[in-house]
Enzyme design. Structure first.
Site, short mmCIF file in Angstrom:
data_model
loop_
_atom_site.label_atom_id
_atom_site.label_comp_id
_atom_site.label_asym_id
_atom_site.label_seq_id
_atom_site.Cartn_x
_atom_site.Cartn_y
_atom_site.Cartn_z
N LYS A 167 1.00 -1.24 -0.06
CA LYS A 167 0.12 0.04 -0.12
C LYS A 167 0.90 1.41 0.18
O LYS A 167 1.35 1.61 0.98
CB LYS A 167 -0.97 0.02 1.18
CG LYS A 167 -1.89 1.14 0.96
CD LYS A 167 -2.50 1.73 2.37
CE LYS A 167 -1.67 3.03 2.70
NZ LYS A 167 -1.83 4.18 1.97
N GLU B 99 9.30 16.16 15.48
CA GLU B 99 9.57 16.02 14.05
C GLU B 99 8.76 16.88 13.16
O GLU B 99 7.67 17.15 13.34
CB GLU B 99 9.57 14.69 13.66
CG GLU B 99 10.06 14.42 12.17
CD GLU B 99 9.77 13.19 11.44
OE1 GLU B 99 8.52 12.50 11.77
OE2 GLU B 99 10.56 12.44 11.01
N CYS C 30 13.05 11.42 6.72
CA CYS C 30 13.27 10.72 8.22
C CYS C 30 14.56 10.92 8.74
O CYS C 30 14.56 11.12 10.13
CB CYS C 30 12.85 9.36 8.16
SG CYS C 30 13.71 8.41 7.02
P1 NAP Z 1 2.14 8.09 7.74
O1 NAP Z 1 1.06 9.04 8.17
O2 NAP Z 1 2.49 7.13 9.05
O3 NAP Z 1 1.80 7.19 6.99
C1 NAP Z 1 2.54 6.29 5.98
C2 NAP Z 1 1.75 5.06 5.61
O4 NAP Z 1 0.85 4.52 6.43
C3 NAP Z 1 0.78 5.69 4.59
O5 NAP Z 1 0.90 4.86 3.44
C4 NAP Z 1 -0.29 5.94 5.28
O6 NAP Z 1 -1.49 5.69 4.33
C5 NAP Z 1 -0.58 4.65 6.12
N1 NAP Z 1 -1.47 4.74 7.04
C6 NAP Z 1 -1.97 5.68 7.70
N2 NAP Z 1 -2.77 5.15 8.67
C7 NAP Z 1 -2.78 4.14 8.78
C8 NAP Z 1 -3.33 2.93 9.57
N3 NAP Z 1 -4.07 3.21 10.60
N4 NAP Z 1 -3.06 1.56 9.25
C9 NAP Z 1 -2.17 1.43 8.26
N5 NAP Z 1 -1.52 2.39 7.53
C10 NAP Z 1 -1.86 3.51 7.69
O7 NAP Z 1 3.29 8.85 7.47
P2 NAP Z 1 3.82 9.76 6.34
O8 NAP Z 1 2.96 10.95 6.50
O9 NAP Z 1 3.32 8.99 5.07
O10 NAP Z 1 5.26 9.87 6.17
C11 NAP Z 1 6.23 10.54 7.25
C12 NAP Z 1 6.61 9.86 8.31
O11 NAP Z 1 7.43 8.79 7.80
C13 NAP Z 1 7.61 10.81 9.06
O12 NAP Z 1 7.27 10.38 10.40
C14 NAP Z 1 8.84 10.03 8.54
O13 NAP Z 1 10.10 10.17 9.67
C15 NAP Z 1 8.69 8.83 8.41
N6 NAP Z 1 9.64 8.00 7.50
C16 NAP Z 1 10.33 6.92 8.09
C17 NAP Z 1 11.39 6.50 7.33
C18 NAP Z 1 12.30 5.62 7.85
O14 NAP Z 1 12.85 4.82 7.04
N7 NAP Z 1 12.67 5.59 9.17
C19 NAP Z 1 11.36 6.84 5.96
C20 NAP Z 1 10.53 7.96 5.40
C21 NAP Z 1 9.70 8.40 6.33
P3 NAP Z 1 -2.33 7.24 3.69
O15 NAP Z 1 -1.25 8.30 4.10
O16 NAP Z 1 -2.11 6.98 2.39
O17 NAP Z 1 -3.45 7.35 4.16
#
Ligand code: NAP
Ligand code: MG
Length: 476
Positions: free
Chosen positions: A172, A378, A281
């Protein structure tokens, strides 16, 4: 406007509900792609296809799977410019950054095609009359959930080891940026990955994401995203004891000692936090600088920030494009305002560009203190805070004063100090005189609330396998 379907069981298809979603180009604020909007019923179809297909895929000899994954690398190279243009448009990332990332996609497929052929179990010592060995076998159907900041690259970090090790996947992608994951699925299909082994279901986290995490036939979840959503996934996965690996947020320190090459540290320091418009991140968003060189360093940092070229992601010269959405830009602006309200100095940046799309100038916040909101949380946008320290012990304490532990940089010419810092910083990745965190052959991931499990390197292959011990009585 372009259009795309879900990718299930080897073919594109509409969502079962018939719903679609318009994906925005962040540089214009206009829709550019209409994608099928998946739901729980589509997840059921994808998991069923994966479950049907996984047995014969996992039993194929590793060299056969490796040849297919290597072919995917070759096709990714042929389609490199198209992939880069797609990613640049979807995320708003500068085209040259997108080219580097999409070249890395091919490299990651190549790496796992290679190492999986030398990957396996061990032979172990047991008393006479017995022979003991371990097997590393595919977990089965695996759910992959990815964020919008490096969508194609992070999907590949999971797809390549999962498929090479013999799993079937349901991916996804973030709904903000689903395009590259669908392109990569068709690359894998064209390379010979059988129908059902790779499925991509764009949709909302609250629908498709939760359906994958809750599905009885999914045995593992590999998630990259926010700490908040990661905690919810770990809780939901506990119900069926799914294996979970989590790559989460960060608030990474960039520590500048008084003997550092200040010019190099300033230029790299700007790239390390304003690259990808700070939506990284690993963003080194807390600069921790020695008192003695604070003024000289901040002067060089502000000069480098002011030189950072913000503009159209399609321009070859652009170093920073728009943020991914209006909301994401507003969040960054709100953090900047909070820093000002809490007594910090905005040394430069923070202006919204007078054009369509979600552009802003990157901001340097000086005179920050450890308790400020913008230092603790963050931001995931182009805002860096500058703190100052007296001695090495204080630098370590400040670096570790965060719930996160993803990456860190240390700038010094003192070899002993560099290694002491590498030892004492609580983070999964430390770079010395560099802002680089990610290398295909090396493990990448977090400590503390930055998650657990590792991407890349051999660690990641292990994470997509179960370990089995086999004992054979060979007594005569
Ligand atoms: P996010 O809001 O946590 O979303 C990540 C993914 O999870 C998206 O595909 C999102 O879907 C999905 N998701 C949301 N709620 C969910 C649920 N209840 N159950 C299952 N899946 C769910 O994060 P983001 O805003 O996309 O990305 C930013 C964050 O990612 C930051 O905190 C960043 O630090 C972190 N990040 C970490 C790394 C690493 O390798 N450590 C790398 C990149 C990013 P939708 O948004 O499509 O609804
Ligand atoms: Mg988009």
């Amino acid at each position: 406007m372009e259009s795309a379907g879900l990718f299930i069981d080897g073919a594109q298809r509409p969502a079962a509900s018939g719903a679609t979603h318009e994906v925005t180009d962040p540089a214009t604020g206009q829709p550019w792609l209409e994608v099928a909007l998946g739901g729980a019923e589509d997840v059921d179809a994808a998991v069923a296809a994966a479950a049907r297909a996984v047995g014969s895929w996992s039993r194929r000899p590793a060299p056969e799977r490796a040849a297919i994954v290597r072919q995917a690398a070759a096709i990714a190279r042929e389609r490199h410019e198209h992939l880069a243009q797609t990613e640049s448009r979807d995320v708003g990332k500068p085209i040259n950054d997108a080219r580097v990332e999409m070249a890395s996609v091919a490299d990651v497929f190549d790496f796992y095609a290679g190492v999986v052929r030398g990957f396996g179990g061990e032979t172990l010592s047991v008393p006479a009359g017995g022979f003991d060995y371990t097997l590393r076998q595919a977990v089965g159907v695996v759910g992959l959930i990815t964020p919008w900041n490096f969508p194609g690259l992070i999907a590949t970090w999971k797809l390549a080891p999962a498929l090479a090790a013999g799993n079937a996947v349901v991916l996804k992608p973030a709904l903000l940026t689903p395009a590259s994951a669908l392109e990569i699925a068709s690359i894998l299909h064209d390379a010979g990955v059988p129908p059902g082994i790779i499925n991509v279901v764009p949709g909302r986290g609250s629908a498709v994401g939760e359906a994958i995490v809750g599905h009885a036939d999914v045995r593992k979840i590999a998630f990259t995203g926010s700490t908040e959503v990661g905690i919810g996934i770990q809780q939901a996965a506990a119900a069926s004891l799914k294996r979970v690996t989590l790559e989460l947020g960060g608030k990474s320190p960039n520590i500048i000692f008084d003997d550092a090459d200040l010019e190099a540290a300033a230029v790299a320091g700007v790239e390390a936090v304003f690259g990808n418009a700070g939506q990284d991140c690993c963003a080194r968003s807390r600069i921790i600088v020695a008192d003695e060189v604070h003024d000289a360093f901040v002067e060089a940092l502000v000069a480098a920030a002011e030189d950072f070229r913000v503009g159209d992601p399609a321009d070859e010269d652009t170093q920073m494009g728009p943020l991914v959405s209006d909301d994401q830009r507003q969040t960054a602006l709100d953090y900047l305002a909070s820093a000002r309200d809490e007594g910090a100095t905005v040394a430069c940046g923070g202006q919204v560009l007078d054009r369509s799309g979600y552009f802003m100038r990157p901001a340097v916040v000086d005179d920050a203190t450890p308790e400020m909101t913008a230092v603790r949380e963050e931001i995931f946008g182009p805002v860096v805070t500058v703190l100052r320290f007296g001695d090495e012990a204080e630098a370590v304490a400040m670096a570790n004063d965060t719930p996160y532990g993803l990456s860190a940089s240390v700038w010094t010419r003192d070899l002993g100090r560099a290694h002491r810092m590498a030892r004492d910083i609580e983070a999964g990745v430390v770079s010395v005189n560099s802002n680089s965190s990610v290398h295909t052959g090396a493990p990448f991931g977090g400590w503390k609330q930055s998650g657990y499990g590792r991407e890349l390197g051999l660690e990641s292959l292990r994470a997509y396998t179960e370990l089995k011990n086999v004992y054979v009585d060979i007594s005569p």
